[in-house]
Write a protein that holds these residues in place. Sequence first.
Motif, PDB file in Angstrom:
ATOM      1  N   LYS A 243       1.947   8.974   1.983  1.00 61.44           N
ATOM      2  CA  LYS A 243       3.390   8.712   2.072  1.00 61.44           C
ATOM      3  C   LYS A 243       3.674   7.226   2.239  1.00 61.44           C
ATOM      4  CE  LYS A 243       4.332  13.265   3.367  1.00 61.44           C
ATOM      5  NZ  LYS A 243       3.991  14.197   4.441  1.00 61.44           N
TER       6      LYS A 243
ATOM      7  N   VAL B 110       1.877   4.899   0.843  1.00 60.46           N
ATOM      8  CA  VAL B 110       1.711   4.327  -0.493  1.00 60.46           C
ATOM      9  C   VAL B 110       3.012   4.451  -1.292  1.00 60.46           C
ATOM     10  CG1 VAL B 110       0.412   4.424  -2.655  1.00 60.46           C
ATOM     11  CG2 VAL B 110      -0.763   4.785  -0.500  1.00 60.46           C
ATOM     12  N   TYR B 111       3.688   5.600  -1.166  1.00 62.34           N
ATOM     13  CA  TYR B 111       4.993   5.776  -1.822  1.00 62.34           C
ATOM     14  C   TYR B 111       5.986   4.705  -1.356  1.00 62.34           C
ATOM     15  CZ  TYR B 111       4.598  10.179  -4.369  1.00 62.34           C
ATOM     16  OH  TYR B 111       4.274  11.143  -5.277  1.00 62.34           O
TER      17      TYR B 111
ATOM     18  N   ARG C 291      13.891  -6.935  -6.857  1.00 63.99           N
ATOM     19  CA  ARG C 291      15.338  -7.156  -6.965  1.00 63.99           C
ATOM     20  C   ARG C 291      15.736  -8.427  -6.222  1.00 63.99           C
ATOM     21  NH1 ARG C 291      15.383  -1.477  -6.150  1.00 63.99           N
ATOM     22  NH2 ARG C 291      16.006  -1.676  -3.996  1.00 63.99           N
TER      23      ARG C 291
ATOM     24  N   ILE D  81      17.717   2.813  -5.464  1.00 62.61           N
ATOM     25  CA  ILE D  81      18.048   3.547  -4.245  1.00 62.61           C
ATOM     26  C   ILE D  81      19.561   3.667  -4.205  1.00 62.61           C
ATOM     27  CG2 ILE D  81      17.921   3.567  -1.721  1.00 62.61           C
ATOM     28  CD1 ILE D  81      15.175   3.651  -2.951  1.00 62.61           C
TER      29      ILE D  81
ATOM     30  N   THR E 263      16.613  -1.816   4.456  1.00 68.07           N
ATOM     31  CA  THR E 263      17.838  -1.247   3.908  1.00 68.07           C
ATOM     32  C   THR E 263      17.743  -1.135   2.389  1.00 68.07           C
ATOM     33  OG1 THR E 263      19.082  -2.287   5.682  1.00 68.07           O
ATOM     34  CG2 THR E 263      20.361  -1.489   3.794  1.00 68.07           C
ATOM     35  N   ALA E 264      17.253  -2.205   1.743  1.00 64.56           N
ATOM     36  CA  ALA E 264      17.159  -2.214   0.278  1.00 64.56           C
ATOM     37  C   ALA E 264      16.202  -1.138  -0.219  1.00 64.56           C
ATOM     38  CB  ALA E 264      16.715  -3.591  -0.204  1.00 64.56           C
ATOM     39  N   ALA E 265      15.205  -0.807   0.617  1.00 61.98           N
ATOM     40  CA  ALA E 265      14.224   0.192   0.198  1.00 61.98           C
ATOM     41  C   ALA E 265      14.602   1.600   0.657  1.00 61.98           C
ATOM     42  CB  ALA E 265      12.845  -0.175   0.739  1.00 61.98           C
ATOM     43  N   GLY E 266      15.668   1.678   1.456  1.00 65.86           N
ATOM     44  CA  GLY E 266      16.120   2.991   1.918  1.00 65.86           C
ATOM     45  C   GLY E 266      15.273   3.589   3.030  1.00 65.86           C
TER      46      GLY E 266
ATOM     47  N   ILE F 103       7.161   5.041  -9.713  1.00 60.67           N
ATOM     48  CA  ILE F 103       6.610   5.165  -8.363  1.00 60.67           C
ATOM     49  C   ILE F 103       5.508   6.214  -8.324  1.00 60.67           C
ATOM     50  CG2 ILE F 103       7.171   5.977  -6.029  1.00 60.67           C
ATOM     51  CD1 ILE F 103       9.598   4.268  -6.060  1.00 60.67           C
TER      52      ILE F 103
ATOM     53  N   GLU G  45       2.472   4.551  -9.830  1.00 53.78           N
ATOM     54  CA  GLU G  45       1.917   3.560  -8.910  1.00 53.78           C
ATOM     55  C   GLU G  45       1.124   4.230  -7.815  1.00 53.78           C
ATOM     56  OE1 GLU G  45       5.003  -0.058  -8.960  1.00 53.78           O
ATOM     57  OE2 GLU G  45       4.601   0.785  -6.995  1.00 53.78           O
ATOM     58  N   ASN G  46       1.675   5.341  -7.328  1.00 56.94           N
ATOM     59  CA  ASN G  46       1.017   6.074  -6.269  1.00 56.94           C
ATOM     60  C   ASN G  46      -0.352   6.568  -6.742  1.00 56.94           C
ATOM     61  OD1 ASN G  46       0.697   9.041  -4.889  1.00 56.94           O
ATOM     62  ND2 ASN G  46       1.572   7.547  -3.489  1.00 56.94           N
TER      63      ASN G  46
ATOM     64  N   TYR H  71       8.098  -2.778  -2.887  1.00 55.26           N
ATOM     65  CA  TYR H  71       7.819  -3.644  -4.030  1.00 55.26           C
ATOM     66  C   TYR H  71       9.061  -3.769  -4.923  1.00 55.26           C
ATOM     67  CZ  TYR H  71       5.862  -5.455  -8.305  1.00 55.26           C
ATOM     68  OH  TYR H  71       5.635  -6.211  -9.418  1.00 55.26           O
ATOM     69  N   ARG H  72       9.703  -2.627  -5.198  1.00 52.28           N
ATOM     70  CA  ARG H  72      10.909  -2.660  -6.027  1.00 52.28           C
ATOM     71  C   ARG H  72      12.035  -3.471  -5.388  1.00 52.28           C
ATOM     72  NH1 ARG H  72       8.100   0.429  -7.583  1.00 52.28           N
ATOM     73  NH2 ARG H  72       7.865   1.024  -9.748  1.00 52.28           N
TER      74      ARG H  72
ATOM     75  N   GLN I 201      23.150   4.333  -2.655  1.00 56.44           N
ATOM     76  CA  GLN I 201      23.787   4.316  -1.340  1.00 56.44           C
ATOM     77  C   GLN I 201      24.812   5.441  -1.320  1.00 56.44           C
ATOM     78  OE1 GLN I 201      22.580   2.107   0.873  1.00 56.44           O
ATOM     79  NE2 GLN I 201      21.293   1.138  -0.689  1.00 56.44           N
TER      80      GLN I 201
ATOM     81  N   SER J 209       5.657   1.251  -2.795  1.00 53.51           N
ATOM     82  CA  SER J 209       6.316   1.121  -4.096  1.00 53.51           C
ATOM     83  C   SER J 209       7.803   0.800  -3.927  1.00 53.51           C
ATOM     84  CB  SER J 209       6.175   2.411  -4.912  1.00 53.51           C
ATOM     85  OG  SER J 209       4.858   2.556  -5.393  1.00 53.51           O
ATOM     86  N   LEU J 210       8.414   1.444  -2.943  1.00 53.25           N
ATOM     87  CA  LEU J 210       9.835   1.180  -2.680  1.00 53.25           C
ATOM     88  C   LEU J 210      10.034  -0.269  -2.225  1.00 53.25           C
ATOM     89  CD1 LEU J 210      10.889   4.437  -0.768  1.00 53.25           C
ATOM     90  CD2 LEU J 210      11.209   3.903  -3.195  1.00 53.25           C
TER      91      LEU J 210
ATOM     92  N   GLU K 278       6.359  -1.863 -15.408  1.00 56.02           N
ATOM     93  CA  GLU K 278       5.792  -1.510 -14.108  1.00 56.02           C
ATOM     94  C   GLU K 278       4.272  -1.608 -14.099  1.00 56.02           C
ATOM     95  OE1 GLU K 278       7.687  -1.146 -11.651  1.00 56.02           O
ATOM     96  OE2 GLU K 278       9.631  -0.594 -12.480  1.00 56.02           O
TER      97      GLU K 278
END
Lengths: 206, 206
Positions: free
Chosen positions: B9, B11-12, B23, A180, B39-42, A196, A199-200, B18-19, A182, B15-16, B107
């Motif tokens: 959406k 489900v998408y 991290r 992501i 924040t980390a996932a946006g 992603i 995964e979806n 999870y990532r 910034q 994934s974010l 993944e």
Amino acid sequence: MSKLIIPRKTVYRLSLYYRALQRAKANGIDTVSSAALATAAGVKPTQLRKDLTYFGQFGTRGLGYNVAQLSARLTDVLGTTRLQPVILVGAGNLGSALLKYPGFAKEGFEVAAAFDLEPSRQRAKELGVRVLPMTKLTEFLRGNQVKMAILTVPAHVAQEVTNNMIDAGIMAILNFAPIILQVPDHVVVNNVDLAIELENLSYFIQ
Amino acid sequence: MSKLIIPRKTVYRLSLYYRALQRAKANGIDTVSSAALATAAGVKPTQLRKDLTYFGQFGTRGLGYNVAQLSARLTDVLGTTRLQPVILVGAGNLGSALLKYPGFAKEGFEVAAAFDLEPSRQRAKELGVRVLPMTKLTEFLRGNQVKMAILTVPAHVAQEVTNNMIDAGIMAILNFAPIILQVPDHVVVNNVDLAIELENLSYFIQ
């Protein structure tokens, strides 16, 4: 003309309509009904009609849309009337594959230059585009009016490269790095993350 | 466990999350607050909390989420607990680049085989995966429990290849061909269209 404020998802669908219209044109079709255009674009007719209300009245009741007129209006709105310059940063496997993508020019985009840590004349010749060293990125961007970048660098350097590009004037990034980014508010990022997407799909086949 | 019905959406975004959790784990973090994870996932914290309600109560008020527990729950829901086999059809420029993508196995996806009109041993060796002729596609799919396909063939053959894959059991397609695939209701298609992504950015920099 003042800039229309159109929601992001609608802008995506406008691209779908534009493509469907191009196929209609290629098949010698002058007028399409909203139902036919919606099916060709893979959306519901009600959605199509709603999306097109952003441009005022377009269709003729009972006749449908004029293919050439609506196409022209869409390229105008999408900003692809003229050739848009774009840079590609990171000419590795994925970056090189994208550079060989024949659709760029056809769709109104011109790769002004590619950047890589290890550029070589051999690679540039193969790819049919200038491949410059990363150290030239800022200079190039300041000297050329390029606002869009395709980012295909490894994840661990993606943020740093992004910061440099934004400092030098980039305002829109198509990001293939699986992180992501910034970015300040005036910069738009579209992410393409293969993992992603997979995964979806994985969720839906369980 | 009965199958959860989660909007596409969401489900998408899972994934974010999870990532972002991976991290955090890599950085030795055991617990994250919903604000930090969002924040980390946006995404917005309210969105994160709403999305996670699909799994019942997870966070501990004032403490946040247990990184390991939430990760495990997400891979379970996303269906990536075990290695998912996937095939790739069309080993041209883009297909080859994707085959070299190091993120697949990481993944949870394993490319069981690639298919191409002109397979060669040389190519297979380079790509580190079996490359079979297109004529073997149906036979392979019937003999192996593969339900997901990555489609990187030219647009003009994409629908025909899709029909064949679906007849042979494919239920989910990651489509890179710039056309709208017509598929039956039980099949899911995710589209990655470079030109559309660029057009979308183009609108926002005007």
